[in-house]
Design a protein around this motif. Structure first.
Motif, PDB file in Angstrom:
ATOM      1  N   LEU A  70     -15.895  -7.912 -15.697  1.00  0.00           N
ATOM      2  CA  LEU A  70     -14.535  -7.406 -15.892  1.00  0.00           C
ATOM      3  C   LEU A  70     -13.940  -7.851 -17.236  1.00  0.00           C
ATOM      4  CD1 LEU A  70     -12.541  -5.764 -14.144  1.00  0.00           C
ATOM      5  CD2 LEU A  70     -11.476  -7.915 -13.511  1.00  0.00           C
TER       6      LEU A  70
ATOM      7  N   ALA B  87     -12.994  -5.450 -20.207  1.00  0.00           N
ATOM      8  CA  ALA B  87     -11.549  -5.289 -20.405  1.00  0.00           C
ATOM      9  C   ALA B  87     -11.088  -5.769 -21.776  1.00  0.00           C
ATOM     10  CB  ALA B  87     -10.794  -6.019 -19.315  1.00  0.00           C
TER      11      ALA B  87
ATOM     12  N   TYR C  35     -17.596 -13.824 -22.937  1.00  0.00           N
ATOM     13  CA  TYR C  35     -17.252 -14.031 -21.525  1.00  0.00           C
ATOM     14  C   TYR C  35     -18.443 -14.383 -20.645  1.00  0.00           C
ATOM     15  CZ  TYR C  35     -12.408 -13.161 -22.295  1.00  0.00           C
ATOM     16  OH  TYR C  35     -11.120 -13.297 -22.731  1.00  0.00           O
TER      17      TYR C  35
ATOM     18  N   GLN D 197      -7.197 -27.787  -1.646  1.00  0.00           N
ATOM     19  CA  GLN D 197      -7.641 -26.496  -2.164  1.00  0.00           C
ATOM     20  C   GLN D 197      -6.788 -26.070  -3.365  1.00  0.00           C
ATOM     21  OE1 GLN D 197      -8.555 -23.707   1.004  1.00  0.00           O
ATOM     22  NE2 GLN D 197      -7.474 -22.170  -0.144  1.00  0.00           N
TER      23      GLN D 197
ATOM     24  N   PHE E 106      -7.875 -25.487  -7.311  1.00  0.00           N
ATOM     25  CA  PHE E 106      -7.579 -24.198  -7.938  1.00  0.00           C
ATOM     26  C   PHE E 106      -6.715 -24.368  -9.180  1.00  0.00           C
ATOM     27  CE2 PHE E 106      -8.848 -21.189  -4.493  1.00  0.00           C
ATOM     28  CZ  PHE E 106      -9.506 -20.319  -5.332  1.00  0.00           C
TER      29      PHE E 106
ATOM     30  N   TYR F 110      -7.728 -21.554 -18.401  1.00  0.00           N
ATOM     31  CA  TYR F 110      -6.795 -20.904 -19.321  1.00  0.00           C
ATOM     32  C   TYR F 110      -6.796 -21.617 -20.672  1.00  0.00           C
ATOM     33  CZ  TYR F 110      -2.569 -19.170 -21.414  1.00  0.00           C
ATOM     34  OH  TYR F 110      -1.688 -18.622 -22.301  1.00  0.00           O
TER      35      TYR F 110
ATOM     36  N   VAL G 127     -10.145 -17.393 -20.069  1.00  0.00           N
ATOM     37  CA  VAL G 127      -9.373 -16.218 -19.669  1.00  0.00           C
ATOM     38  C   VAL G 127      -8.901 -15.496 -20.931  1.00  0.00           C
ATOM     39  CG1 VAL G 127      -7.382 -15.418 -18.360  1.00  0.00           C
ATOM     40  CG2 VAL G 127      -8.636 -17.433 -17.578  1.00  0.00           C
ATOM     41  N   THR G 128      -8.099 -16.191 -21.695  1.00  0.00           N
ATOM     42  CA  THR G 128      -7.607 -15.638 -22.956  1.00  0.00           C
ATOM     43  C   THR G 128      -8.487 -16.179 -24.083  1.00  0.00           C
ATOM     44  OG1 THR G 128      -5.388 -15.744 -22.053  1.00  0.00           O
ATOM     45  CG2 THR G 128      -5.554 -15.509 -24.425  1.00  0.00           C
ATOM     46  N   PRO G 129      -8.943 -15.329 -24.993  1.00  0.00           N
ATOM     47  CA  PRO G 129      -9.801 -15.827 -26.074  1.00  0.00           C
ATOM     48  C   PRO G 129      -9.185 -17.053 -26.768  1.00  0.00           C
ATOM     49  CG  PRO G 129      -9.611 -13.454 -26.191  1.00  0.00           C
ATOM     50  CD  PRO G 129      -8.689 -13.893 -25.098  1.00  0.00           C
TER      51      PRO G 129
ATOM     52  N   LEU H 199      -5.210 -18.829 -28.403  1.00  0.00           N
ATOM     53  CA  LEU H 199      -4.516 -20.048 -27.975  1.00  0.00           C
ATOM     54  C   LEU H 199      -4.329 -20.982 -29.169  1.00  0.00           C
ATOM     55  CD1 LEU H 199      -6.647 -20.680 -24.769  1.00  0.00           C
ATOM     56  CD2 LEU H 199      -4.397 -19.666 -24.814  1.00  0.00           C
TER      57      LEU H 199
ATOM     58  N   LEU I 118      -0.062 -24.838 -28.052  1.00  0.00           N
ATOM     59  CA  LEU I 118      -1.348 -24.686 -27.367  1.00  0.00           C
ATOM     60  C   LEU I 118      -2.515 -25.224 -28.198  1.00  0.00           C
ATOM     61  CD1 LEU I 118      -1.048 -21.160 -25.731  1.00  0.00           C
ATOM     62  CD2 LEU I 118      -0.985 -23.359 -24.609  1.00  0.00           C
TER      63      LEU I 118
ATOM     64  N   LEU J 153      -2.809 -28.558 -26.951  1.00  0.00           N
ATOM     65  CA  LEU J 153      -3.029 -28.620 -25.497  1.00  0.00           C
ATOM     66  C   LEU J 153      -4.446 -28.216 -25.084  1.00  0.00           C
ATOM     67  CD1 LEU J 153       0.205 -27.283 -23.733  1.00  0.00           C
ATOM     68  CD2 LEU J 153      -0.843 -29.528 -23.481  1.00  0.00           C
TER      69      LEU J 153
ATOM     70  N   GLN K 116     -16.649 -24.122 -26.423  1.00  0.00           N
ATOM     71  CA  GLN K 116     -16.873 -24.185 -27.875  1.00  0.00           C
ATOM     72  C   GLN K 116     -18.345 -24.467 -28.181  1.00  0.00           C
ATOM     73  OE1 GLN K 116     -14.412 -24.246 -30.744  1.00  0.00           O
ATOM     74  NE2 GLN K 116     -13.543 -22.939 -29.182  1.00  0.00           N
TER      75      GLN K 116
END
Lengths: 343, 380
Positions: free
Chosen positions: B33, B37, B168, B277, B281, B289, B294-296, B300, B306, B309, B320
């Motif tokens: 996905l 995407a 991904y 749980q 998660f 994240y 999730v996001t390239p 970030l 970020l 972070l 990396q």
């Protein structure tokens, strides 16, 4: 119905976690995500000025003057890494050209970039003599805007839909503990019971949404539209939808655990295909088609249309679609609750 | 005995459909996905100038500014593909700009230009075209036409092969490996809930016997996930893992061990099942994240807060290193990733050991007290 509303408010009062989860937590998350979600359509250019000529600064100025791109200074040793890791999309290296006694620039990309030729045009069009017709272009002034809400929209819709799951939890809990039976015995109809609880949840969610809207205005967020009230209307509809989905889910599942599964396997994929984790507009057509079927997308589409056209009327079809879906979900929940009670 | 217990653990783990979903469905779904995407986004193909249009309105029919505009139109069309359309009703054109029918309207006057942009919804493409126009409009035609700066080609840059499929394959795989630990955490919590954990604590093998079994099961599930993802990415997405595959597998397994030990800690410490749980998660999602699963990650790193972070996420270092190894580069990133995964795994191990020692002391004290109480009761 009023009695149910009062009772639900009392539940909220005694259990502060409800108010925290429904009203304040989403607002805080929205504000946090407004800053932290980095999806942007801004291109990034790295400039490495190695030239000793003063006029090379004019090229840097030209690039810095570009709106809609992020320009950062890059050292030559970091150039390769920055390009390889996509931290910059285009690099402009300015060097000396002793033959012409002027700076030369090289525009570098690692693949193809849609702004490469535009950057080249800017670099090549820079007047190194700096003898130019200043102030001959008058651009209309536009109020400076802050954070753009579009990047967090899908997240906000998702969080709104999941926040209302607490309503489903409360209904299932009351059903399991036979509290609901006692409420029905007191003469309150099933419809009034559901409507009363839904109204309180909707008002709480709508309060949170309005709070975010007001804070957004105070901090000069960029709603990207002429009539920002359109955003508020769409988000109120999102609140209503959240309540309707939660209500319907609570009528269809038996336990709180199943509600969690419902949230994970229905709301999450709905959000995913509507642009929660990656921007909808960049998805391939097939995924977009799937996303377009979900109400999350109708909310986002309504807002996008208002942003694009500047009017509210154009978004009315999406508002009506959402309202119709809410009515259907409320009807299913009421019918199912009545059937379960009778059996 | 060990193999009997192992068999039982494996049976319990794989009899749960959710665990199967984590091992088989989730990694393939995420890798597939996300790769598809974000294909255009990773390539920075934002469609900035797609269907781009600019209006222009002439208040004067000729003169130097009209001539200059014609040259600018030529240059902008050539470099961006944006088309220019002459309009005859300036007010209608402004309304159309506000309705996103064009980026803006350029009005040519006898003494210069007016540029009208939408006050509400100017696009990134619109901003670029406007600023390019302003820059060019201030120059004489000769400057716009003659390209005074030569663009040379004497700097060589290494070309990266990392497209969305490769990106991904590694980052989503590291993420889903971490997600697997939810099953381990829940399984340990079940032992606590059924009080069987006490029996393990007082048994000869001690608690590590049970924990070891669960960890091995987690590692087997991780290995299965790795194998499946490898096959899927190689044969379906066409990703070539390259010559450094051994290093990649090592890093992924170290990461898996850390994630399992973290799950053990949360399974042992969580106040209830839902909290255990949720914690696994939450930590997994946050790490994913910030780690760029999730996001390239470059997006970030372009956000000031970020940028710092991201470094607290163990997934950031793993991702990396994996991307570097994919590019056939064995550098410090691999070492950092291995050290961080091992270090964190050690910390988790220490937390478990210290916690269990305390529990043993409490149990012995309680046992002694109980014996004492019983003796007193008998004496009474």
């Amino acid at each position: 119905m009023l009695a149910v509303m009062k009772n639900t408010f009392a539940v909220f009062k005694t259990n502060k976690e409800f108010i925290m989860t429904i009203v304040f937590q989403p607002v805080l998350l929205f504000l946090l995500m407004s800053v932290l979600l980095p999806y942007t359509k801004e291109h990034s250019i790295g400039v490495c000025n190695e030239s000793s000529y003063e006029s090379s600064e004019y090229i840097v100025d030209s690039l810095n003057g570009l709106d809609g791109v992020r320009v950062e200074e890059v050292k030559k040793k970091d150039l390769n890494d920055k390009l390889m890791n996509s931290n910059i999309e285009v690099a402009v290296v300015i060097m000396d050209n002793p033959e012409t006694n002027s700076p030369v620039a090289q525009v570098i990309t690692v693949g193809s970039s849609e702004i490469e030729t535009a950057v080249e045009a800017v670099v090549m069009g820079t007047n190194l003599d700096k003898v130019s017709d200043n102030d001959i272009v008058h651009v209309n002034k536009v109020k400076k805007k802050g954070i753009n809400i579009s990047t967090t929209l899908a997240f906000m819709i998702f969080k709104t839909l999941t926040s209302a799951m607490l309503l489903g939890n409360l209904i299932i809990e009351e059903r399991r503990n036979k509290i609901r039976d006692r409420i029905f015995l007191s003469g309150i109809s099933k419809g009034a019971y559901l409507a009363g609880m839904s109204a309180v949840y909707f008002l709480s969610l709508a309060f949170g949404t309005t709070l975010f809207f007001v804070i957004g205005h105070l901090f000069n967020f960029d709603f990207g539209m002429k009539y920002t009230v359109g955003y508020l209307i769409m988000m109120w509809l999102a609140d209503l939808l959240a309540v309707a989905i939660s209500l319907c889910a609570s009528a269809l599942v038996k336990t709180e655990d199943s509600l969690w599964v419902f949230g994970s396997f229905i709301i999450m994929p709905m959000a995913l295909f509507s642009g929660l984790l990656f921007p909808y507009e960049f998805m391939p057509k097939s995924l977009k088609m799937i996303g377009a079927c979900f109400p999350n997308r109708w909310i986002a589409k309504g807002i996008e249309i208002m942003q694009r056209t500047g009017g509210l009327v154009e978004a009315v079809p999406y508002m009506l679609m959402l309202l119709a879906l809410c009515i259907v979900l409320f009807a299913i929940a009421t019918v199912k609750t009545k059937r379960v009670s009778q059996s | 005995m060990f193999f009997e217990l192992m068999k039982k653990e494996l049976k319990v783990y794989f009899s749960n459909k959710v665990n199967w979903a984590f091992v088989v469905v989730i990694p393939l779904l995420f890798i597939g996905l996300f790769s598809v995407a974000l294909k255009d986004y990773i390539g920075a193909d934002y469609g900035t100038f797609d269907d781009g249009k600019e209006f222009y309105y002439l208040n004067v029919e000729d003169g130097k500014y009209v001539d200059r505009l014609n040259v600018i139109i030529e240059r902008l069309t050539e470099s961006t593909g944006v088309c220019f359309e002459r309009v005859y009703d300036i007010e209608q054109a402004k309304k159309d700009v506000e309705k996103s029918k064009a980026y803006g309207v350029i009005t040519v006057n006898a003494d210069g230009y007016d540029y009208y942009r939408s006050p509400y919804n100017e696009t990134e493409g619109g901003k670029l075209i406007r600023t390019m126009f302003v820059e060019m409009a201030q120059n004489e035609i000769e400057n716009i036409k003659n390209y005074p700066i030569v663009v040379s080609n004497n700097i060589e840059v290494k070309v990266s092969d990392v497209d969305s499929y490769a990106y991904y394959t590694f980052t989503a795989l590291a993420f889903t490996l971490m997600m697997l630990s939810v099953g381990v955490s829940l399984s340990i919590y079940d032992e606590r809930e059924h009080q069987t954990i006490i029996r393990y604590r007082i048994s000869k093998g001690g608690i590590w016997g049970m924990l070891g079994l669960k960890m091995v099961v987690g590692m087997i599930a991780g290995a299965m996930q790795l194998l499946l993802s490898f096959a899927f990415s190689t044969f379906v997405l066409g990703v070539k893992w390259g010559g450094k595959i051994g290093w990649m597998l090592l890093l992924l397994m170290l990461h898996n061990i850390f994630a399992i030990l973290m799950a053990v800690v949360l399974g042992l410490k969580g106040k209830n099942k839902a909290i255990s749980q949720d914690m696994v998660f939450l930590i997994t999602m946050l790490s994913a994240y910030l780690g760029g699963s999730v996001t390239p990650v470059y997006l970030l790193e372009n956000v000031p807060v970020l940028k710092l972070l991201v470094k607290i996420s163990p997934l950031y270092w793993t991702n990396q290193a994996l991307i570097s190894l994919y590019n056939d580069i064995l550098d410090k990133k691999t070492l950092y990733s291995a050290l961080i995964s091992t270090g964190l795994a050690l910390i988790m191990f220490i937390i478990i050991t210290v916690g269990e020692k305390k529990k043993r002391v409490v149990m012995i004290v309680k046992e002694t007290d109980d014996k004492k109480d019983k003796k007193e009761e008998v004496a009474a």
